[in-house]
Design a protein around this motif. Sequence first.
Motif, PDB file in Angstrom:
ATOM      1  N   ALA A 227      39.752  34.725  45.533  1.00  0.00           N
ATOM      2  CA  ALA A 227      39.593  36.181  45.537  1.00  0.00           C
ATOM      3  C   ALA A 227      38.183  36.575  45.963  1.00  0.00           C
ATOM      4  N   GLY A 228      37.602  35.828  46.878  1.00  0.00           N
ATOM      5  CA  GLY A 228      36.229  36.091  47.293  1.00  0.00           C
ATOM      6  C   GLY A 228      36.027  37.474  47.873  1.00  0.00           C
ATOM      7  N   ALA A 229      37.061  38.049  48.492  1.00  0.00           N
ATOM      8  CA  ALA A 229      36.953  39.401  49.069  1.00  0.00           C
ATOM      9  C   ALA A 229      37.456  40.470  48.114  1.00  0.00           C
ATOM     10  N   MET A 230      37.823  40.087  46.918  1.00  0.00           N
ATOM     11  CA  MET A 230      38.384  41.038  45.950  1.00  0.00           C
ATOM     12  C   MET A 230      37.244  41.700  45.177  1.00  0.00           C
ATOM     13  N   THR A 231      36.969  42.956  45.487  1.00  0.00           N
ATOM     14  CA  THR A 231      35.873  43.677  44.831  1.00  0.00           C
ATOM     15  C   THR A 231      36.336  44.522  43.654  1.00  0.00           C
ATOM     16  N   GLY A 232      37.645  44.621  43.450  1.00  0.00           N
ATOM     17  CA  GLY A 232      38.117  45.430  42.327  1.00  0.00           C
ATOM     18  C   GLY A 232      39.610  45.282  42.139  1.00  0.00           C
ATOM     19  N   ILE A 233      40.082  45.655  40.948  1.00  0.00           N
ATOM     20  CA  ILE A 233      41.512  45.697  40.651  1.00  0.00           C
ATOM     21  C   ILE A 233      41.793  46.984  39.897  1.00  0.00           C
ATOM     22  N   ASP A 234      43.028  47.466  39.983  1.00  0.00           N
ATOM     23  CA  ASP A 234      43.402  48.649  39.207  1.00  0.00           C
ATOM     24  C   ASP A 234      44.341  48.232  38.074  1.00  0.00           C
ATOM     25  N   ILE A 235      44.794  49.197  37.295  1.00  0.00           N
ATOM     26  CA  ILE A 235      45.582  48.875  36.101  1.00  0.00           C
ATOM     27  C   ILE A 235      46.936  48.281  36.465  1.00  0.00           C
ATOM     28  N   THR A 236      47.526  48.726  37.596  1.00  0.00           N
ATOM     29  CA  THR A 236      48.801  48.156  38.029  1.00  0.00           C
ATOM     30  C   THR A 236      48.636  46.680  38.347  1.00  0.00           C
ATOM     31  N   ALA A 237      47.580  46.346  39.073  1.00  0.00           N
ATOM     32  CA  ALA A 237      47.323  44.947  39.415  1.00  0.00           C
ATOM     33  C   ALA A 237      47.011  44.128  38.175  1.00  0.00           C
ATOM     34  N   ALA A 238      46.262  44.711  37.236  1.00  0.00           N
ATOM     35  CA  ALA A 238      45.925  43.995  36.008  1.00  0.00           C
ATOM     36  C   ALA A 238      47.180  43.628  35.229  1.00  0.00           C
ATOM     37  N   ASP A 239      48.092  44.591  35.088  1.00  0.00           N
ATOM     38  CA  ASP A 239      49.342  44.318  34.369  1.00  0.00           C
ATOM     39  C   ASP A 239      50.153  43.239  35.085  1.00  0.00           C
ATOM     40  N   ARG A 240      50.166  43.289  36.417  1.00  0.00           N
ATOM     41  CA  ARG A 240      50.936  42.303  37.178  1.00  0.00           C
ATOM     42  C   ARG A 240      50.323  40.908  37.052  1.00  0.00           C
ATOM     43  N   LEU A 241      49.000  40.820  37.056  1.00  0.00           N
ATOM     44  CA  LEU A 241      48.340  39.526  36.879  1.00  0.00           C
ATOM     45  C   LEU A 241      48.683  38.919  35.527  1.00  0.00           C
ATOM     46  N   GLU A 242      48.660  39.749  34.501  1.00  0.00           N
ATOM     47  CA  GLU A 242      48.991  39.267  33.158  1.00  0.00           C
ATOM     48  C   GLU A 242      50.423  38.749  33.108  1.00  0.00           C
ATOM     49  N   MET A 243      51.327  39.488  33.742  1.00  0.00           N
ATOM     50  CA  MET A 243      52.730  39.080  33.766  1.00  0.00           C
ATOM     51  C   MET A 243      52.906  37.770  34.538  1.00  0.00           C
TER      52      MET A 243
END
Length: 722
Positions: free
Chosen positions: A481-497
Motif C-alpha cells: 500500500a505504498g501509494a495509499m495515503t488514506g482510507i475512509d470508513i467504508t474501506a476500513a469496515d471492508r478491511l476488517e471483514m
Amino acid sequence: MKIQVFRTLKKYKLKYLPKDILAGIIIAAVSIPISMGYAEVSGLPPVYGLYGSVLPILFFAMFTTSPQFIFGVDAAPAAIVGAATASIGLQPQSPGAMAFISMTAFFAGIWLLLFYFLKAGRMVDYISTPVMGGFISGIAVTIIMMQIPKILGGGSGTGELPELIASMIEAATHINLMSVVLGICSLAVIVAARKIAPKFPMVIVVMAAGVLLTIFGHIDQYGVKVLSAVEPGIPHLQCPQFRSVDLSQAAGRGLMVAVVIMAETLLSENNFAFRNGYTIKDNQEILACAVGNIASAVVGCCPVNGSISRTSMNDQYGGRTQMVSLVAGVAMILLLLFGTGFIGYLPVPVLTAIVISALMKVVEFDLAERLFRVSRNEFYIFLAAFFGVLILGTIYGVIIGIILSFIAVVLKATNPPRAFLGVIPGREGFYDCSRNHHAHEIEHVIIYQFSESLFFANVKTFQEDIENSIQEDTRVIIVDAGAMTGIDITAADRLEMMCGRFEKMGIRFYITEHMASVNEQMRKLGIGHLIEEGNVRRTITAALHDSGYLEPYVLKGYSVQRNGQALNISAETENTLEEFAWAFGDETVEQIEKRVHQVLESIHGMPEWEKFAEQGFESSLKYWHGLGAIDEDEFLRRMEVHMDELPDKLADQDHRRVILGLLEKRRYHIREELGREHPEILEKLQRRREKLEKRLEKQNPEGARRLHQWEQELHSKRQHDN
C-alpha cells in the motif's frame, strides 16, 4: 491581509518603456471598437464603453499582480447585463436602463469584495488544464463568432451558439461585399505580418489605412460601417442610484456577473501566467476586479472584466508591466479630450479584423490535439468545457468542466494501477510479475500492489482482485500500500471483514509499506486492533518474516540449488523498533510495554524461561514476529526493568537472579550473532543500548533503579563465586 499596490511596477526598468508605451497605445486603439460595441450590447450608449476604459483599467492596474493582463469592457458581463435589462422590460439606453446597469456593476464589485475576504481565489486550484483550455477557447470562439456579423456588414452578434448562428445567418442575407473584402484583407495582412515580422505594429498600420480609406476613399458611401462619432469630454463621476433601481434584481444579477468575472478573469490570468512563466496572487486579483467594477459603476458604465483579446494583443507586442494599462488609460483620456473626431473615421470591419486576429492566438486547439493523443478522457473534458461555454455560456461551461474534472478524478481512483508482485532471483525488492518475465511469485504467498488511496468507490475492486487470486495453497496475502495515503470508513469496515474471513480460511493478511498517517486513520476508524494483531507491517519483508518466510524464498515455477542457510536473524535488524514507531505513533512506548507484560504473564516456570532464552523473544508473542535483533534487544531490556512483576513463585531473589542471567545470556547471544552475520550493525546496537538506558531512566525511573541494584548484586555474586 497584505495588499500590494502597483506590484508590477516595482523595480521598473527604463528599457521596458518603449514596448510598454507601444503596447498601451495599441490597447487603447483596439479598445475603442471593442468597448463601444460591448457597451451597446449591455444597453448603454456606445461612448460609455470608452468611459469604462479609463478608471476601471487604472484601478485594476493599481491592485493586480499580473504584469500583462488587461481589464476593460468585455463580452460576458455585457451580455449578461444586456439580457437582464431586456428581461425586466427596460429600454436600451433609457435612464432606467443606465441606472440599473451601473448599479449591477456596483453590486458586482461588492460581491467580488466579499469573495476576496472569503479567499475564493482558491477555486482556481480545482480547475484542471483541460477545463481551463476549453473554457478559454470557448470564450475566444464565442467572441469571434460575435464579430463575424460585423465583418459581413451587420451589427455585433449576442448570446450563445444558437443565437450567434442566427446572427450570422441574418447578416449573410444582407451581406456587404466591400465590408467583407476590407475585413478579410485586414485580417490576412495582420496574420501574415505576425508570421513574417511578429514585433512590427501592423495593427496600427492597418488602423491608419482604414482611416485613410474613409477620408479619401469614402468607403462609408459603399455601405461600410464606421464607428459612431463621440462628443469630446471625460466621464462625470456619479453616486450609485439606490432609490431608482430594483435592488434585489441588481444585486442578483450582480452576483451572477461577479461569479463570471471571477471565473473568467482568474482562469485567463493563470493561463497567461503559466504560458509566460510568472506567478500571480489569485485572491488579490479578485480585489483588483472588485475595485475595477466599483470604479466602472462610478462612471456609469457596465460591469468590466479581464479581456482575453486585449491581453493577447499586449502579449504579442511585448508589454512587460502594468505600465501598459496606465498608458492605455492616459491615451483614452487624451482621446476623449482631443481625438473623438478621429473615432468617426474608423471602419468597423478593420477594427473587427484586429479583434479576431488577437483572439485567434487564444484558441487552444493545439492543446486539444495533444490531449487527444495522450488522454482521451481529458480531451473530452476539454470539449465539454469548450462547448459548455459556447452553447450554455461562461458560468455553465466552468461548472460542467469542474464537474467532469471531479468525475475524471473519481474514475481514475476507482481503476488505479495495480499488480501482483514477485521476486527476481539474485535481485533485491519485489517486481510486477506481469511486466517482468523473470519475476516469480513466492510460493503460497500473494503480494498485491494497490496504487491509490482506499475508499468507497474502489474498495470493491481491491477486494475482488485479492479474492480472485486466492488458490487452495495460499497461506499469506500481503498488500503493498505504498501509494495509499488514506482510507475512509467504508474501506476500513471492508478491511476488517476481509481480515476476519481470511483468518477463518487459514490465511494471514497484511497491509504494508504505507505512510504512518494511515495507521492513525485506522485507529480513529476503529480498526486499530489490526495493527496490534500484526496485520499491519511496515514492509513486505517484515510481513514475510512474520509469517515464517525467510530468504531464500521458495518461488513458484523456479527451482535452483542454494548454498548456505537462511540467517536466524531477520534482515530487518536495522529497524530498531522504527516499525513499532511507524505503526503506533504516539502510543509506541505503551504498545511495547504492553507486549513486555504479555510475555511476563505467559511464562510461569523456570523451564519456560530457559526455553525463552534459547528461542528468543518473539516465540512468546502472539503477534508481531520478525521484529529484528535490535528490536528484540530492546524488548529484553524492558523485561529486565519489569522483574518485580514476576509471578510470586519466581519473585524470590534466587529466581530473579537466574532469570536476569538468562535474559542477559539471550542479549549476549544476539550480540554475538550480529557480530558474525552483520558486523556493520554492532556499533549501531551499542549506540541504541546507550540511548535506551537514558530513555528507561526517564520512563520508569524506579524500575531502572531496582534493575541496576539487582545487576550490581548479580555482578557481586559472580565475583564472589569466582
